[in-house]
Design a protein around this motif. Structure first.
Motif, PDB file in Angstrom:
ATOM      1  N   UNK A 121       0.512  19.560  -7.085  1.00 13.70           N
ATOM      2  CA  UNK A 121      -0.368  18.429  -7.404  1.00 13.70           C
ATOM      3  C   UNK A 121      -1.124  18.690  -8.698  1.00 13.70           C
ATOM      4  N   UNK A 122      -1.669  19.902  -8.800  1.00 17.48           N
ATOM      5  CA  UNK A 122      -2.436  20.240 -10.003  1.00 17.48           C
ATOM      6  C   UNK A 122      -1.590  20.108 -11.247  1.00 17.48           C
ATOM      7  N   UNK A 123      -0.349  20.615 -11.177  1.00 14.98           N
ATOM      8  CA  UNK A 123       0.452  20.584 -12.398  1.00 14.98           C
ATOM      9  C   UNK A 123       0.906  19.162 -12.717  1.00 14.98           C
ATOM     10  N   UNK A 124       1.080  18.336 -11.694  1.00 17.02           N
ATOM     11  CA  UNK A 124       1.421  16.931 -11.968  1.00 17.02           C
ATOM     12  C   UNK A 124       0.269  16.264 -12.704  1.00 17.02           C
ATOM     13  N   UNK A 125      -0.964  16.513 -12.243  1.00 21.08           N
ATOM     14  CA  UNK A 125      -2.143  15.946 -12.915  1.00 21.08           C
ATOM     15  C   UNK A 125      -2.193  16.434 -14.358  1.00 21.08           C
ATOM     16  N   UNK A 126      -1.974  17.732 -14.516  1.00 18.24           N
ATOM     17  CA  UNK A 126      -2.035  18.326 -15.846  1.00 18.24           C
ATOM     18  C   UNK A 126      -1.042  17.660 -16.793  1.00 18.24           C
ATOM     19  N   UNK A 127       0.184  17.436 -16.302  1.00 16.96           N
ATOM     20  CA  UNK A 127       1.214  16.898 -17.189  1.00 16.96           C
ATOM     21  C   UNK A 127       1.090  15.396 -17.384  1.00 16.96           C
ATOM     22  N   UNK A 128       0.496  14.709 -16.428  1.00 14.51           N
ATOM     23  CA  UNK A 128       0.393  13.253 -16.564  1.00 14.51           C
ATOM     24  C   UNK A 128      -0.901  12.814 -17.218  1.00 14.51           C
ATOM     25  N   UNK A 129      -1.997  13.522 -16.905  1.00  8.83           N
ATOM     26  CA  UNK A 129      -3.302  13.052 -17.384  1.00  8.83           C
ATOM     27  C   UNK A 129      -3.974  14.028 -18.356  1.00  8.83           C
ATOM     28  N   UNK A 130      -3.392  15.178 -18.546  1.00 11.94           N
ATOM     29  CA  UNK A 130      -3.981  16.124 -19.480  1.00 11.94           C
ATOM     30  C   UNK A 130      -4.832  17.178 -18.785  1.00 11.94           C
ATOM     31  N   UNK A 131      -5.191  18.195 -19.563  1.00 12.53           N
ATOM     32  CA  UNK A 131      -5.831  19.353 -18.946  1.00 12.53           C
ATOM     33  C   UNK A 131      -7.277  19.071 -18.527  1.00 12.53           C
ATOM     34  N   UNK A 132      -7.930  18.126 -19.193  1.00 12.17           N
ATOM     35  CA  UNK A 132      -9.322  17.855 -18.808  1.00 12.17           C
ATOM     36  C   UNK A 132      -9.383  17.143 -17.457  1.00 12.17           C
ATOM     37  N   UNK A 133      -8.420  16.251 -17.210  1.00  9.05           N
ATOM     38  CA  UNK A 133      -8.331  15.631 -15.891  1.00  9.05           C
ATOM     39  C   UNK A 133      -8.047  16.704 -14.847  1.00  9.05           C
ATOM     40  N   UNK A 134      -7.150  17.627 -15.209  1.00  8.21           N
ATOM     41  CA  UNK A 134      -6.809  18.691 -14.273  1.00  8.21           C
ATOM     42  C   UNK A 134      -8.055  19.490 -13.921  1.00  8.21           C
ATOM     43  N   UNK A 135      -8.958  19.660 -14.898  1.00  8.95           N
ATOM     44  CA  UNK A 135     -10.184  20.403 -14.623  1.00  8.95           C
ATOM     45  C   UNK A 135     -11.025  19.662 -13.581  1.00  8.95           C
ATOM     46  N   UNK A 136     -11.161  18.350 -13.757  1.00  7.17           N
ATOM     47  CA  UNK A 136     -11.921  17.554 -12.788  1.00  7.17           C
ATOM     48  C   UNK A 136     -11.260  17.633 -11.408  1.00  7.17           C
ATOM     49  N   UNK A 137      -9.936  17.536 -11.404  1.00  7.59           N
ATOM     50  CA  UNK A 137      -9.207  17.559 -10.135  1.00  7.59           C
ATOM     51  C   UNK A 137      -9.447  18.872  -9.404  1.00  7.59           C
ATOM     52  N   UNK A 138      -9.329  19.983 -10.137  1.00 10.68           N
ATOM     53  CA  UNK A 138      -9.532  21.299  -9.516  1.00 10.68           C
ATOM     54  C   UNK A 138     -10.963  21.440  -9.011  1.00 10.68           C
ATOM     55  N   UNK A 139     -11.878  20.869  -9.775  1.00 12.59           N
ATOM     56  CA  UNK A 139     -13.288  20.941  -9.395  1.00 12.59           C
ATOM     57  C   UNK A 139     -13.526  20.231  -8.057  1.00 12.59           C
ATOM     58  N   UNK A 140     -12.999  19.010  -7.960  1.00  9.39           N
ATOM     59  CA  UNK A 140     -13.167  18.251  -6.718  1.00  9.39           C
ATOM     60  C   UNK A 140     -12.470  18.971  -5.560  1.00  9.39           C
ATOM     61  N   UNK A 141     -11.318  19.527  -5.887  1.00 11.85           N
ATOM     62  CA  UNK A 141     -10.549  20.255  -4.874  1.00 11.85           C
ATOM     63  C   UNK A 141     -11.346  21.438  -4.328  1.00 11.85           C
ATOM     64  N   UNK A 142     -12.008  22.108  -5.238  1.00 14.09           N
ATOM     65  CA  UNK A 142     -12.720  23.330  -4.868  1.00 14.09           C
ATOM     66  C   UNK A 142     -14.013  23.011  -4.109  1.00 14.09           C
ATOM     67  N   UNK A 143     -14.740  21.996  -4.589  1.00 14.57           N
ATOM     68  CA  UNK A 143     -16.056  21.696  -4.004  1.00 14.57           C
ATOM     69  C   UNK A 143     -15.949  20.724  -2.828  1.00 14.57           C
TER      70      UNK A 143
END
Lengths: 468, 222
Positions: free
Chosen positions: A284-306
């Protein structure tokens, strides 16, 4: 069964078994189990063809039948089995890697034929292998059947259910359909057969094997001594080092290896669920990274973690300007990677008095992604068929020319003559053929690689459902 | 919430600034059409994995697809005749191996009928078919009437079996007729035979029977 899955099943059936089988198969997938009469009536296909198609589908384990009351036989499609057809190349490749050419051919034959008797498989594979080795040498049946037994031991192949013969057959007419009995104990046991020689062959009993590679083993904790004993000889790992490794693995936050007890110097288990969950999350993370860019991936990981975050918190923690962070968050929300949880402070659900918490539901995101994968493969196959159809005439021409060359060559023609025939395909045509080949290869390779993601997501969803 | 919709107030029930719009900023237009079929992507797709194993799997996939087409399991539609017979076609012909399914593992109804009938689509045969089916329906109706009189719902199953039996009998009668016809018109072509599957009449028969009997049976049970 979603529309995307049905469409994919339809394309797969059509490519492997032709349009008639596809029609019957898709009809069964859409309608559930049906008796023969209803299938004939609803599809408007002739009885003979429906019968043939059903035979093919049953042979390939894609349809099962059941006798209902009053002796009506109903047929039911196994949609998940149909989707597995996408994975056949990988099954064959994996067996090749583990069991060599013999294993590869055994699994290939079984996948091509659905069900086969062991003797038939061994004979066919031995014949095929004999063709490839040098003249004078032949492949021994015993060697092939050894590999066959190994494949059954490791559960790559399994025995078909036995036909249960009624004992008192003189009472009443014979049943409308044979009853098949699966004996769990015998499923991976290969009966002792004397398959000797190369030409002579005794007809074996009616043992069948169905090719459906599976990787399931009983889960069981193992203590560290046991692990030490079963290490391959070449590893050169001392007991002490092994203990360190095991402790490290058990302490790893990903928890692939868990410690289930302290007896006998520690009992260790492999946690497949955790491993699959981590892999799905990483996907999921890598799909976000490749589709929306690394900054979106950062937000995604953040929400995932918290787990749960308010919009303001996301903006602050991600250290991205508020406006952009909102934009990214909403984009992922609208694409269903992130979900929104409302918690009203007052019973009237007034927006101004409600908490909006953003969260990632991995299971539903994985489901959504899986669905998209099915769509992607469907699109890839359709595109490939379109490309081939567009160039049908050219392809047929090149096939004809090749056939003529082969036959002329066999009669011993001169070089000049051959060249003349070869020139029947012009240079631009040749170029067009090259482009077509490159495109088809790319599309085919993409299908295989999307299926890898499908496999991962399906495994994760299945293992999560089992735990619930 | 109605209070918010007063004059001079914003039509929103929440603070617009919370979703990222400044005061007085123009809101984006409402989207009324579906998204484009091929939308622009912000990021280029990642290149495919390449390597020996990928190449091998690709070859396996393409080979598997081709082999499947040559297997007897691939049922082709009845081909339309090619416009021109090509000389080279004979080089490309594929001979499919025979496949005999293991009938022990399949329901009995899957077996093709062994007896090769040559019942022509003569009007006569059709006629007798219709008549017999009519008789059959009449029989069924009679039986159901009897049933209703007795008012015994429980026995309907048994009766039904009997009826099926009688149907079988009448079908056999049909067969005899057909055989007679077949003797007369033995020269009939195979195509015709396929077209005029005796089962068709069987199904018609069954449907009639089903429609009639179902209604009546329901009455009998309730």
């Amino acid at each position: 069964m979603t529309q995307a899955e049905i469409k994919l099943c339809s394309l797969l059936l059509q490519e492997h078994f032709g349009e008639i089988v596809e029609k019957i198969g898709v009809h069964l997938i859409r309608t559930g189990s049906q008796p023969l009469r209803a299938i004939v009536h609803d599809t408007g296909t002739s009885l003979d063809q429906v019968k043939k198609a059903l035979c093919v589908l049953i042979q390939h384990n894609l349809v099962i039948y059941q006798v209902h009351k009053r002796g009506v036989v109903e047929y039911e499609a196994q949609c998940s089995r149909v989707l597995r057809m996408l994975r056949y190349p990988r099954y064959i490749y994996t067996t090749k890697a583990l069991y060599g050419d013999t294993g590869e051919l055994i699994v290939e034959e079984l996948l091509l034929n659905g069900k086969m008797t062991m003797s038939a498989v061994v004979k066919k594979v031995a014949d095929r292998l004999t063709e490839t080795v040098e003249d004078g040498k032949t492949m021994d049946y015993a060697e092939v059947s050894n590999t066959f037994v190994q494949l059954a031991d490791t559960r790559f192949i399994q025995r078909c259910p036995m036909v249960h013969a009624p004992e008192d057959s003189d009472t009443g007419p014979p049943p409308p359909a044979p009853s098949l009995v699966i004996n769990e104990k015998d499923m991976y046991l290969v009966p002792k057969l004397s398959l000797i020689g190369k030409g002579k062959r005794r007809r074996s009993s009616d043992e069948d094997a169905a090719g459906e590679p599976k990787a399931k083993r009983p889960k069981r904790p193992a203590d560290n001594k046991e692990i030490f004993r079963s290490l391959p000889v070449g590893y050169n790992i001392s007991k002490q080092v092994l203990d360190q490794y095991l402790t490290l693995l058990a302490d790893d936050p990903l928890e692939f290896v868990g410690k289930s007890g302290d007896s006998g110097g520690g009992m260790f288990v492999i946690n497949f669920y955790k491993a699959l969950a981590s892999l799905a999350t990483a996907t999921l993370e890598s799909v976000i990274q490749e589709r929306f860019g690394s900054r979106c991936a950062r937000i995604f990981r953040l929400v995932l973690q918290k787990k749960h975050l308010e919009q303001k918190q996301v903006e602050d923690f991600a250290m991205i300007p508020a406006k952009e962070a909102k934009d990214m968050l909403y984009k992922m929300l609208s694409e269903n990677f992130i979900s929104l949880q409302e918690i009203p402070k007052t019973p009237d659900h007034a927006p101004s008095r409600t908490f909006y918490l953003y969260t990632v539901n991995i299971l539903s995101a994985a489901r959504m992604l899986l669905h998209r994968c099915y769509k992607s493969v469907t699109n890839l196959i359709e595109r490939r068929q379109f490309e081939t159809k567009e160039n049908k005439r050219l392809l047929e021409k090149s096939q004809r020319v090749e056939a003529i060359i082969a036959s002329v060559q066999a009669t011993g023609a001169e070089e000049a003559q051959l060249q003349e025939i070869e020139e029947m395909i012009t240079a631009p045509e040749r170029q067009q053929l090259e482009t077509l080949k490159r495109n088809v290869n790319k599309l085919d390779a993409s299908e295989i690689q999307v299926d890898e993601t499908i496999f991962l997501l399906e495994s994760y969803i299945e293992s999560t459902m089992k735990r619930q | 919430m109605a209070g918010n919709k007063g004059r001079g107030r914003a039509a929103y029930t929440f603070n617009i600034e919370a979703v990222g719009f400044g005061k007085g900023e123009k809101l984006p237009d409402v989207v009324l059409k579906p998204p484009p079929l091929f939308p622009d992507t912000d990021y280029k797709p990642v290149p495919l994995k390449t390597g020996e194993s990928e190449d091998y799997m690709l070859a396996l996939k393409q080979e598997l697809r081709e082999t499947m087409k040559r297997k007897p399991y691939f049922i082709e539609k009845t081909e339309e005749k090619p416009d021109i017979e090509r000389y080279s076609k004979k080089y490309m012909q594929v001979y499919k191996e025979e496949w005999i399914p293991d009938w022990r593992r399949l329901p009995r109804e899957m077996m093709p009928r062994k007896k090769c009938r040559k019942d022509p689509k003569s009007k006569k045969a059709k006629g007798t078919d219709k008549v017999s089916s009519l008789i059959n329906t009449a029989d069924v109706l009679k039986k159901i009437e009897e049933l209703e009189k007795r008012g015994d719902g429980e026995k309907s199953d048994e009766e039904n079996e009997e009826k099926e039996g009688s149907k079988e009998k009448s079908k056999e009668g049909d067969d005899d007729n057909d055989d007679d016809d077949a003797e007369q018109e033995d020269y009939d072509e195979e195509e015709q035979e396929e077209e005029n599957d005796y089962i068709n009449s069987y199904f018609e028969d069954g449907d009639d029977f089903g429609a009639d009997s179902d209604d009546n049976m329901d009455e009998a049970t309730y």
